[in-house]
Design a protein around this motif. Sequence first.
Motif, PDB file in Angstrom:
ATOM      1  N   THR A  63       0.835  -1.215   0.000  1.00  0.00           N
ATOM      2  CA  THR A  63       0.000   0.000   0.000  1.00  0.00           C
ATOM      3  C   THR A  63       0.866   1.260   0.000  1.00  0.00           C
ATOM      4  N   MET A  64       0.226   2.391  -0.227  1.00  0.00           N
ATOM      5  CA  MET A  64       0.927   3.680  -0.142  1.00  0.00           C
ATOM      6  C   MET A  64       1.494   3.879   1.258  1.00  0.00           C
ATOM      7  N   ASP A  65       0.718   3.506   2.282  1.00  0.00           N
ATOM      8  CA  ASP A  65       1.216   3.702   3.653  1.00  0.00           C
ATOM      9  C   ASP A  65       2.443   2.830   3.935  1.00  0.00           C
ATOM     10  N   ASP A  66       2.439   1.589   3.411  1.00  0.00           N
ATOM     11  CA  ASP A  66       3.644   0.742   3.536  1.00  0.00           C
ATOM     12  C   ASP A  66       4.836   1.471   2.914  1.00  0.00           C
ATOM     13  N   MET A  67       4.626   1.981   1.703  1.00  0.00           N
ATOM     14  CA  MET A  67       5.730   2.628   0.985  1.00  0.00           C
ATOM     15  C   MET A  67       6.256   3.838   1.752  1.00  0.00           C
ATOM     16  N   ILE A  68       5.356   4.669   2.212  1.00  0.00           N
ATOM     17  CA  ILE A  68       5.776   5.900   2.904  1.00  0.00           C
ATOM     18  C   ILE A  68       6.594   5.550   4.158  1.00  0.00           C
ATOM     19  N   HIS A  69       6.103   4.556   4.916  1.00  0.00           N
ATOM     20  CA  HIS A  69       6.795   4.127   6.138  1.00  0.00           C
ATOM     21  C   HIS A  69       8.258   3.763   5.832  1.00  0.00           C
ATOM     22  N   HIS A  70       8.457   2.990   4.768  1.00  0.00           N
ATOM     23  CA  HIS A  70       9.810   2.511   4.446  1.00  0.00           C
ATOM     24  C   HIS A  70      10.640   3.579   3.731  1.00  0.00           C
ATOM     25  N   LYS A  72      10.522   6.730   4.323  1.00  0.00           N
ATOM     26  CA  LYS A  72      10.994   7.616   5.401  1.00  0.00           C
ATOM     27  C   LYS A  72      12.223   7.032   6.077  1.00  0.00           C
ATOM     28  N   ALA A  73      12.193   5.720   6.333  1.00  0.00           N
ATOM     29  CA  ALA A  73      13.334   5.069   6.995  1.00  0.00           C
ATOM     30  C   ALA A  73      14.575   5.162   6.116  1.00  0.00           C
ATOM     31  N   VAL A  74      14.397   4.950   4.820  1.00  0.00           N
ATOM     32  CA  VAL A  74      15.540   4.983   3.892  1.00  0.00           C
ATOM     33  C   VAL A  74      16.104   6.396   3.799  1.00  0.00           C
ATOM     34  N   THR A  75      15.245   7.388   3.650  1.00  0.00           N
ATOM     35  CA  THR A  75      15.770   8.744   3.428  1.00  0.00           C
ATOM     36  C   THR A  75      16.523   9.250   4.660  1.00  0.00           C
ATOM     37  N   ARG A  76      16.200   8.701   5.842  1.00  0.00           N
ATOM     38  CA  ARG A  76      16.951   9.101   7.045  1.00  0.00           C
ATOM     39  C   ARG A  76      18.395   8.606   7.000  1.00  0.00           C
ATOM     40  N   GLY A  77      18.678   7.613   6.143  1.00  0.00           N
ATOM     41  CA  GLY A  77      20.030   7.049   6.099  1.00  0.00           C
ATOM     42  C   GLY A  77      20.857   7.490   4.904  1.00  0.00           C
ATOM     43  N   VAL A  78      20.332   8.452   4.118  1.00  0.00           N
ATOM     44  CA  VAL A  78      20.968   8.767   2.833  1.00  0.00           C
ATOM     45  C   VAL A  78      21.114  10.272   2.652  1.00  0.00           C
ATOM     46  N   SER A  79      22.303  10.703   2.211  1.00  0.00           N
ATOM     47  CA  SER A  79      22.423  12.137   1.922  1.00  0.00           C
ATOM     48  C   SER A  79      22.913  12.425   0.508  1.00  0.00           C
ATOM     49  N   ARG A  80      23.605  11.462  -0.126  1.00  0.00           N
ATOM     50  CA  ARG A  80      24.113  11.722  -1.481  1.00  0.00           C
ATOM     51  C   ARG A  80      23.259  11.074  -2.572  1.00  0.00           C
ATOM     52  N   ALA A  81      22.933   9.802  -2.384  1.00  0.00           N
ATOM     53  CA  ALA A  81      22.223   9.078  -3.443  1.00  0.00           C
ATOM     54  C   ALA A  81      20.827   9.658  -3.661  1.00  0.00           C
ATOM     55  N   MET A  82      20.363   9.589  -4.914  1.00  0.00           N
ATOM     56  CA  MET A  82      18.967   9.956  -5.166  1.00  0.00           C
ATOM     57  C   MET A  82      18.086   8.833  -4.632  1.00  0.00           C
ATOM     58  N   VAL A  83      17.041   9.169  -3.885  1.00  0.00           N
ATOM     59  CA  VAL A  83      16.104   8.142  -3.417  1.00  0.00           C
ATOM     60  C   VAL A  83      14.850   8.200  -4.294  1.00  0.00           C
ATOM     61  N   VAL A  84      14.538   7.058  -4.892  1.00  0.00           N
ATOM     62  CA  VAL A  84      13.363   6.936  -5.762  1.00  0.00           C
ATOM     63  C   VAL A  84      12.341   6.061  -5.038  1.00  0.00           C
ATOM     64  N   GLU A  98      -5.861  11.541  -7.513  1.00  0.00           N
ATOM     65  CA  GLU A  98      -5.341  10.542  -6.572  1.00  0.00           C
ATOM     66  C   GLU A  98      -3.864  10.222  -6.891  1.00  0.00           C
ATOM     67  N   SER A  99      -3.566  10.078  -8.184  1.00  0.00           N
ATOM     68  CA  SER A  99      -2.200   9.731  -8.606  1.00  0.00           C
ATOM     69  C   SER A  99      -1.225  10.827  -8.215  1.00  0.00           C
ATOM     70  N   LEU A 100      -1.636  12.070  -8.465  1.00  0.00           N
ATOM     71  CA  LEU A 100      -0.782  13.214  -8.159  1.00  0.00           C
ATOM     72  C   LEU A 100      -0.567  13.333  -6.651  1.00  0.00           C
ATOM     73  N   LYS A 101      -1.662  13.101  -5.913  1.00  0.00           N
ATOM     74  CA  LYS A 101      -1.572  13.175  -4.447  1.00  0.00           C
ATOM     75  C   LYS A 101      -0.584  12.107  -3.933  1.00  0.00           C
ATOM     76  N   GLN A 108       6.892  14.521  -0.322  1.00  0.00           N
ATOM     77  CA  GLN A 108       6.632  15.412   0.809  1.00  0.00           C
ATOM     78  C   GLN A 108       6.724  14.694   2.157  1.00  0.00           C
ATOM     79  N   GLU A 109       6.099  13.518   2.261  1.00  0.00           N
ATOM     80  CA  GLU A 109       6.138  12.764   3.529  1.00  0.00           C
ATOM     81  C   GLU A 109       7.360  11.853   3.591  1.00  0.00           C
ATOM     82  N   GLY A 110       7.661  11.205   2.462  1.00  0.00           N
ATOM     83  CA  GLY A 110       8.736  10.205   2.458  1.00  0.00           C
ATOM     84  C   GLY A 110      10.120  10.831   2.397  1.00  0.00           C
ATOM     85  N   GLY A 111      10.224  11.985   1.729  1.00  0.00           N
ATOM     86  CA  GLY A 111      11.529  12.640   1.594  1.00  0.00           C
ATOM     87  C   GLY A 111      12.332  12.131   0.408  1.00  0.00           C
TER      88      GLY A 111
END
Length: 277
Positions: A63-70, A72-84, A98-101, A108-111
């Motif tokens: 789900t979207m909520d699963d994705m956002i949760h993970h 967020k965790a990934v972006t907290r560990g990364v400063s150089r690589a692009m996170v997709v 809905e798609s745009l949101k 915005q939430e995931g970083g």
Amino acid sequence: MSNGRVTTTFFREAKKDGRMITMLTAYDYLMASLVEKAGIDAILVGDSLGNVVLGYSSTIPVTMDDMIHHIKAVTRGVSRAMVVGDMPFMSYHLSMEESLKNAGRILQEGGAQAVKLEGGREVTDVVRKIVAAGIPVMGHIGLTPQSVNQIGGYKVQGKEEAAAKKLIADAKALEEAGVFAIVLELVPLQLARMITEQINVPTIGIGAGPYCSGQILVTHDLLGMYGGNKPKFVKYYANLNQDIIKALQSYCEEVRHGSFPAPEHCFNMPEDVLSKL
Ligand code: KIV
């Protein structure tokens, strides 16, 4: 790069200059920071999260909520690589709004710095809309796991003339819609080469041979964390499955036999305090 961060410009210039782009998956803080330390260019928080971390048999329940949760965790560990961040099943099909949101939430939430979505010509309208909102989009064609029920299994795509021509047209349509890169999954290496030569944006291959502009693998795959059969397109750079099981067995044995914890793992009470107890 801006502020040291890999951007879409890095992708464009890498292809122009003939430099290979490196990409791997991560789903949590620790693995993301290890992958970053290895010097990777981009990290995908893939919906393969479903199989690798959540124990589903496909990516469809993610789900979207699963994705956002993970993410967020990934972006907290990364400063150089692009996170997709991957857009999961049905998160970009119901309506444009809905798609745009959902794409917006990933940044915005995931970083994350970009989103990825699966499909060819059928998703170009939504790609255009997301790109117009300032969100970089990575395309994904060939084997698209969210359509596994339609495709009829995890198999090489584009081996017949019509299917190959469709994939070439899909890649061109995605480029025209504004994607900054396209993942090519499980396609013959000759077709991947043709697509890479016929579009200006970089291609990122997985099971697509060496003639793409970059490569991606599921990190847990290349670390050999699964037992069982190795997919043909994966190379094991470690055998962590066996190493981890061995380490865990040693722990169980030592606890059972009382050799762990040893004195060096213990804390002593000060003698003067001890004498008063
Ligand atoms: O979800 C994922 O990990 C992916 C890669 C395999 C490209 O889409």
